[in-house]
Design a protein around this motif. Structure first.
Motif, PDB file in Angstrom:
ATOM      1  N   UNK A 156       7.423  10.261 -30.609  1.00 24.50           N
ATOM      2  CA  UNK A 156       6.963  11.316 -31.512  1.00 24.50           C
ATOM      3  C   UNK A 156       7.871  12.536 -31.449  1.00 24.50           C
ATOM      4  N   UNK A 157       7.547  13.511 -32.307  1.00 25.57           N
ATOM      5  CA  UNK A 157       8.207  14.820 -32.315  1.00 25.57           C
ATOM      6  C   UNK A 157       9.711  14.731 -32.558  1.00 25.57           C
ATOM      7  N   UNK A 158      10.121  13.838 -33.459  1.00 24.14           N
ATOM      8  CA  UNK A 158      11.529  13.817 -33.844  1.00 24.14           C
ATOM      9  C   UNK A 158      12.351  12.733 -33.209  1.00 24.14           C
ATOM     10  N   UNK A 159      11.762  11.861 -32.372  1.00 26.73           N
ATOM     11  CA  UNK A 159      12.540  10.838 -31.696  1.00 26.73           C
ATOM     12  C   UNK A 159      12.170   9.425 -32.148  1.00 26.73           C
ATOM     13  N   UNK A 160      11.509   9.282 -33.296  1.00 25.40           N
ATOM     14  CA  UNK A 160      11.110   7.952 -33.748  1.00 25.40           C
ATOM     15  C   UNK A 160      12.284   7.168 -34.302  1.00 25.40           C
ATOM     16  N   UNK A 161      13.081   7.800 -35.144  1.00 27.79           N
ATOM     17  CA  UNK A 161      14.253   7.179 -35.763  1.00 27.79           C
ATOM     18  C   UNK A 161      15.160   8.303 -36.230  1.00 27.79           C
ATOM     19  N   UNK A 162      16.378   7.920 -36.612  1.00 32.05           N
ATOM     20  CA  UNK A 162      17.325   8.938 -37.078  1.00 32.05           C
ATOM     21  C   UNK A 162      16.781   9.649 -38.319  1.00 32.05           C
ATOM     22  N   UNK A 163      16.174   8.900 -39.213  1.00 35.05           N
ATOM     23  CA  UNK A 163      15.638   9.489 -40.444  1.00 35.05           C
ATOM     24  C   UNK A 163      14.460  10.419 -40.130  1.00 35.05           C
ATOM     25  N   UNK A 164      13.556   9.946 -39.262  1.00 32.33           N
ATOM     26  CA  UNK A 164      12.413  10.776 -38.874  1.00 32.33           C
ATOM     27  C   UNK A 164      12.871  12.032 -38.160  1.00 32.33           C
ATOM     28  N   UNK A 165      13.853  11.869 -37.284  1.00 29.94           N
ATOM     29  CA  UNK A 165      14.395  13.011 -36.553  1.00 29.94           C
ATOM     30  C   UNK A 165      14.958  14.051 -37.520  1.00 29.94           C
ATOM     31  N   UNK A 166      15.699  13.587 -38.519  1.00 30.71           N
ATOM     32  CA  UNK A 166      16.308  14.496 -39.489  1.00 30.71           C
ATOM     33  C   UNK A 166      15.248  15.305 -40.228  1.00 30.71           C
ATOM     34  N   UNK A 167      14.226  14.633 -40.763  1.00 28.88           N
ATOM     35  CA  UNK A 167      13.223  15.334 -41.553  1.00 28.88           C
ATOM     36  C   UNK A 167      12.298  16.183 -40.692  1.00 28.88           C
ATOM     37  N   UNK A 168      12.105  15.775 -39.443  1.00 35.53           N
ATOM     38  CA  UNK A 168      11.307  16.595 -38.533  1.00 35.53           C
ATOM     39  C   UNK A 168      12.000  17.919 -38.269  1.00 35.53           C
ATOM     40  N   UNK A 169      13.309  17.871 -38.008  1.00 32.99           N
ATOM     41  CA  UNK A 169      14.062  19.095 -37.739  1.00 32.99           C
ATOM     42  C   UNK A 169      14.185  19.962 -38.987  1.00 32.99           C
ATOM     43  N   UNK A 170      14.275  19.320 -40.169  1.00 34.23           N
ATOM     44  CA  UNK A 170      14.278  20.085 -41.424  1.00 34.23           C
ATOM     45  C   UNK A 170      12.961  20.838 -41.581  1.00 34.23           C
ATOM     46  N   UNK A 171      11.863  20.169 -41.221  1.00 34.44           N
ATOM     47  CA  UNK A 171      10.545  20.817 -41.292  1.00 34.44           C
ATOM     48  C   UNK A 171      10.472  22.006 -40.335  1.00 34.44           C
ATOM     49  N   UNK A 172      10.929  21.807 -39.086  1.00 38.31           N
ATOM     50  CA  UNK A 172      10.912  22.895 -38.110  1.00 38.31           C
ATOM     51  C   UNK A 172      11.786  24.061 -38.583  1.00 38.31           C
ATOM     52  N   UNK A 173      12.948  23.746 -39.164  1.00 36.63           N
ATOM     53  CA  UNK A 173      13.836  24.792 -39.664  1.00 36.63           C
ATOM     54  C   UNK A 173      13.173  25.565 -40.805  1.00 36.63           C
ATOM     55  N   UNK A 174      12.475  24.842 -41.688  1.00 36.91           N
ATOM     56  CA  UNK A 174      11.782  25.500 -42.797  1.00 36.91           C
ATOM     57  C   UNK A 174      10.682  26.420 -42.274  1.00 36.91           C
ATOM     58  N   UNK A 175       9.981  25.979 -41.237  1.00 35.59           N
ATOM     59  CA  UNK A 175       8.946  26.822 -40.625  1.00 35.59           C
ATOM     60  C   UNK A 175       9.572  28.089 -40.043  1.00 35.59           C
ATOM     61  N   UNK A 176      10.714  27.943 -39.356  1.00 35.56           N
ATOM     62  CA  UNK A 176      11.395  29.101 -38.765  1.00 35.56           C
ATOM     63  C   UNK A 176      11.838  30.093 -39.839  1.00 35.56           C
ATOM     64  N   UNK A 177      12.385  29.566 -40.938  1.00 35.79           N
ATOM     65  CA  UNK A 177      12.830  30.438 -42.025  1.00 35.79           C
ATOM     66  C   UNK A 177      11.626  31.124 -42.679  1.00 35.79           C
ATOM     67  N   UNK A 178      10.557  30.354 -42.908  1.00 34.43           N
ATOM     68  CA  UNK A 178       9.355  30.938 -43.515  1.00 34.43           C
ATOM     69  C   UNK A 178       8.727  32.011 -42.639  1.00 34.43           C
ATOM     70  N   UNK A 179       8.676  31.753 -41.328  1.00 28.21           N
ATOM     71  CA  UNK A 179       8.112  32.721 -40.380  1.00 28.21           C
ATOM     72  C   UNK A 179       8.946  33.999 -40.368  1.00 28.21           C
TER      73      UNK A 179
END
Length: 199
Positions: A2-25
């Motif tokens: 979980x948390x970004x280590x499921x697959x390369x694709x999942x990892x990519x979109x998980x980090x994009x989500x976290x980055x979007x949260x950081x920018x929004x915050x």
């Protein structure tokens, strides 16, 4: 995993989500500061200074107060204060995004089975640096802006800015602990492989 280590694709979109949260915050913090008619400043008495009457109350040694200072009262230094406050938010966001980039790289290397290369060690080191640097830089910029508020109010003779270093110390401990854990896991894995080779 979980948390970004499921697959390369999942990892990519998980980090994009976290980055979007950081920018929004960060954007929300910028908007909140921009739309406010006041500036917050946390103050305490200078060491060795007697209790002082301040804005209708008495400030005692060892105590700290948080003032909501109208922007109209600090026009003389408001430009510098704004630069420091906005800069603190923006630079903090950049540090978070850099940290997330290296978390992404680290997770990607783990997914492909290279968790103990020199590049991975670099990723972990940079993540630790980002953790430690975030409160140091943002705290320093907030300190400068608070000192400017004090100067604009002409209170420099009796008060100092009150900035807690607990966050910085905690971040440094976490960063060092992260390096220690990674080094321990690396060494443990190496010893396990050596033991398998002896069997």
């Amino acid at each position: 995993m979980a948390y970004g280590l499921g697959s390369a694709r999942t990892n990519k979109w998980t980090m994009v989500f976290y980055a979007a949260v950081a920018v929004g915050w960060s954007g929300w913090k910028v908007w909140k500061y921009h739309s406010a008619d006041y500036v917050l400043a946390r103050l305490e008495l200078r060491p060795g200074t007697a209790p002082a009457e301040l804005f209708g109350g008495q400030l005692q040694p060892g105590n700290a107060i948080e003032l909501s200072v109208p922007r109209s009262d600090i026009v003389r230094l408001l430009g510098f204060i704004d630069v420091m406050r906005y800069g603190s938010i923006v630079i903090g966001m950049v540090i978070i995004l850099v940290g997330l980039l290296f978390v992404y790289r680290f997770c990607d290397r783990v997914i492909v089975g290279d968790p103990f290369t020199n590049a991975t060690r670099t990723d972990v080191a940079v993540i630790g640096v980002c953790i430690a640097v975030y409160p140091a830089i943002t705290g320093f910029m907030n300190l400068l802006s608070t000192n400017s508020v004090i100067g604009a109010l002409e209170l420099s003779d009796i008060v100092n800015s009150s900035i807690s270093a607990v966050g910085l110390y905690t971040a440094v401990v976490v960063a060092v602990f992260l390096q220690f854990v990674y080094a321990t896991i690396t060494q443990g894995t190496k010893l396990a492989r050596d033991a398998e080779g002896l069997v």
